[in-house]
Design a protein around this motif. Structure first.
Motif, PDB file in Angstrom:
ATOM      1  N   UNK A  63       0.848  -1.199   0.000  1.00  7.08           N
ATOM      2  CA  UNK A  63       0.000   0.000   0.000  1.00  7.08           C
ATOM      3  C   UNK A  63       0.882   1.247   0.000  1.00  7.08           C
ATOM      4  N   UNK A  64       1.895   1.258   0.824  1.00 10.54           N
ATOM      5  CA  UNK A  64       2.818   2.384   0.869  1.00 10.54           C
ATOM      6  C   UNK A  64       3.570   2.519  -0.452  1.00 10.54           C
ATOM      7  N   UNK A  65       3.948   1.380  -1.024  1.00  8.11           N
ATOM      8  CA  UNK A  65       4.619   1.400  -2.328  1.00  8.11           C
ATOM      9  C   UNK A  65       3.704   2.023  -3.374  1.00  8.11           C
ATOM     10  N   UNK A  66       2.442   1.615  -3.395  1.00 10.98           N
ATOM     11  CA  UNK A  66       1.488   2.135  -4.363  1.00 10.98           C
ATOM     12  C   UNK A  66       1.302   3.637  -4.211  1.00 10.98           C
ATOM     13  N   UNK A  67       1.165   4.102  -2.983  1.00  8.07           N
ATOM     14  CA  UNK A  67       0.920   5.522  -2.742  1.00  8.07           C
ATOM     15  C   UNK A  67       2.144   6.381  -3.054  1.00  8.07           C
ATOM     16  N   UNK A  68       3.325   5.762  -3.129  1.00  8.95           N
ATOM     17  CA  UNK A  68       4.537   6.511  -3.426  1.00  8.95           C
ATOM     18  C   UNK A  68       4.850   6.639  -4.905  1.00  8.95           C
ATOM     19  N   UNK A  69       4.137   5.914  -5.762  1.00  9.79           N
ATOM     20  CA  UNK A  69       4.434   5.945  -7.191  1.00  9.79           C
ATOM     21  C   UNK A  69       3.998   7.277  -7.802  1.00  9.79           C
ATOM     22  N   UNK A 109       8.631   8.674 -17.030  1.00 10.60           N
ATOM     23  CA  UNK A 109       9.572   8.609 -15.910  1.00 10.60           C
ATOM     24  C   UNK A 109       8.866   8.239 -14.608  1.00 10.60           C
ATOM     25  N   UNK A 110       8.642   6.948 -14.370  1.00 13.12           N
ATOM     26  CA  UNK A 110       8.112   6.549 -13.068  1.00 13.12           C
ATOM     27  C   UNK A 110       9.129   6.853 -11.968  1.00 13.12           C
ATOM     28  N   UNK A 111       8.659   7.363 -10.877  1.00 16.90           N
ATOM     29  CA  UNK A 111       9.511   7.641  -9.724  1.00 16.90           C
ATOM     30  C   UNK A 111       8.776   7.199  -8.459  1.00 16.90           C
ATOM     31  N   UNK A 112       9.550   6.967  -7.402  1.00 16.96           N
ATOM     32  CA  UNK A 112       8.941   6.641  -6.114  1.00 16.96           C
ATOM     33  C   UNK A 112       9.241   7.772  -5.149  1.00 16.96           C
ATOM     34  N   UNK A 113       8.177   8.378  -4.645  1.00 19.81           N
ATOM     35  CA  UNK A 113       8.297   9.553  -3.785  1.00 19.81           C
ATOM     36  C   UNK A 113       8.324   9.119  -2.321  1.00 19.81           C
ATOM     37  N   UNK A 114       9.426   9.414  -1.643  1.00 17.96           N
ATOM     38  CA  UNK A 114       9.594   9.005  -0.246  1.00 17.96           C
ATOM     39  C   UNK A 114       9.180  10.099   0.736  1.00 17.96           C
ATOM     40  N   UNK A 115       8.507  11.110   0.235  1.00 21.85           N
ATOM     41  CA  UNK A 115       8.108  12.228   1.070  1.00 21.85           C
ATOM     42  C   UNK A 115       9.044  13.405   0.953  1.00 21.85           C
ATOM     43  N   UNK A 116      10.201  13.165   0.315  1.00 21.80           N
ATOM     44  CA  UNK A 116      11.172  14.230   0.142  1.00 21.80           C
ATOM     45  C   UNK A 116      11.711  14.289  -1.284  1.00 21.80           C
TER      46      UNK A 116
END
Length: 334
Positions: A63-69, A109-116
């Motif tokens: 779930x966290x992975x999905x929300x970070x995409x 450009x897929x990216x994963x957003x870690x909050x920063x």
């Protein structure tokens, strides 16, 4: 060892350790594919989902992975979707002349957003990014395979001609071309060991008379859904919007856009570009016969499906080599 024969070769294809794995080999005892339960059944997979940043496991929560995409455009040939539904991506082509300072690819450009930061995760060619979080998480233990927190142990039983044998893949120092290729061999053994476990479970089900193979499914009137798994080359997710019982929008994100993405809207290069920028060249051919073998090895370590799709371009329109490979040999006497 290659590093001993060619000191410095560990720099070929090396980049910051930014790995993504969406998990694979679901456990049917726990997996119901419901989003509300995805955190739990994702962690029960026999290949653990996870995001690894600088060698550390950030999350194993799907779930966290999905929300970070995040899907950025940057240097891609598409219209910006500013002002459109942010949760429902629209892909509108905007073809134009290739310009490496502007638009130069159809890949997003897929990216994963870690909050920063918007992190340019790569798939490690598949196996490297699968083994790394599985090893760190320490969640898998089925006898045939076991994750220890720092390695993965693979136990293959005696066969008609060989064995028994035990392998141990240990977390390496680098994410580079050699480690991506090395992990691929270990994951063959890992997958074979898991298959033995699955056969044991399947035979028990058959012997118990449990032969149901599918579940009834009713298409909802309005819904949003996603699915996560691993393709051979790495991460694969599907994102679907249903309206009035019909597909309103659908987008898959296979390994290619994650690995082959261009510089994004923030100027961050994708994994291919990042891995070859500034890497050493060990090829000994003179400039007029330069083949780019080290660069090829870097890109192909991410994606073994690309031997015929990666080419060197040296500018000035010069053709280095032209080959024609027929699909089959035809005997002229027939």
């Amino acid at each position: 060892m290659v590093n001993e024969a060619l000191p410095g070769y560990e720099e070929v294809g090396k980049r910051r350790i930014l790995l993504g794995c969406w998990g694979s080999f679901q456990d049917p005892e726990f997996c119901n594919f419901d989003y509300k339960d995805m955190t739990q059944w994702g962690r029960k997979m026999f290949v653990t989902p996870g995001v690894v940043v600088d060698g550390k496991l950030v999350t194993t929560d799907l779930v966290e992975i999905n929300l970070g995409i995040r899907i950025l455009l940057g240097h891609s040939y598409y219209e910006d979707w500013a002002g459109k539904e942010t949760w429902n991506q629209h892909t509108i082509p905007m073809p134009q002349k290739r310009d490496f300072g502007g638009k130069y690819t159809w890949v997003m450009s897929p990216r994963w957003y870690d909050g920063k930061d918007h992190l340019a995760l790569d798939t490690g060619g598949g196996p490297l990014a699968r083994l790394w979080p599985t090893a760190l998480a320490g969640l898998v233990d089925i006898g045939y395979v076991k994750s220890t927190g720092g390695s993965v142990i693979i136990n293959l039983p005696k066969s008609a001609t060989r064995g028994p044998v035990t392998f141990e893949w240990k977390i390496p120092k680098w994410s580079n071309a050699l480690e991506r290729d090395r992990a691929r061999s270990y994951f063959q053994a890992y997958a074979a060991a898991c298959a033995l476990h699955f056969i044991d479970k399947a035979l028990a089900e058959v012997r118990a008379g449990h032969n149901k193979t599918w579940e009834q499914f009713q298409v909802p009137k309005d819904s949003i859904g996603c699915g996560f798994t691993e393709a051979v080359r790495g991460v694969l997710s599907h994102h679907l919007v249903i309206r009035d019982g019909k597909i309103a929008n659908y987008h898959p994100y296979p390994p290619t856009p994650w690995n082959a993405s261009p510089r994004d809207s923030y100027g961050t290069p994708g994994p291919y570009e990042d891995s070859v920028q500034g890497q050493p060249i060990f090829e000994e051919n003179p400039p007029e016969k330069f083949k780019g073998v080290d660069i090829m090895r870097s890109v192909r370590s991410f994606d073994p499906c690309l031997p015929c799709g990666v080419h060197m371009f040296l500018g000035n329109g010069r053709v280095l080599e032209k080959l024609h490979s027929p699909m089959a040999f035809v005997n002229p006497s027939i």
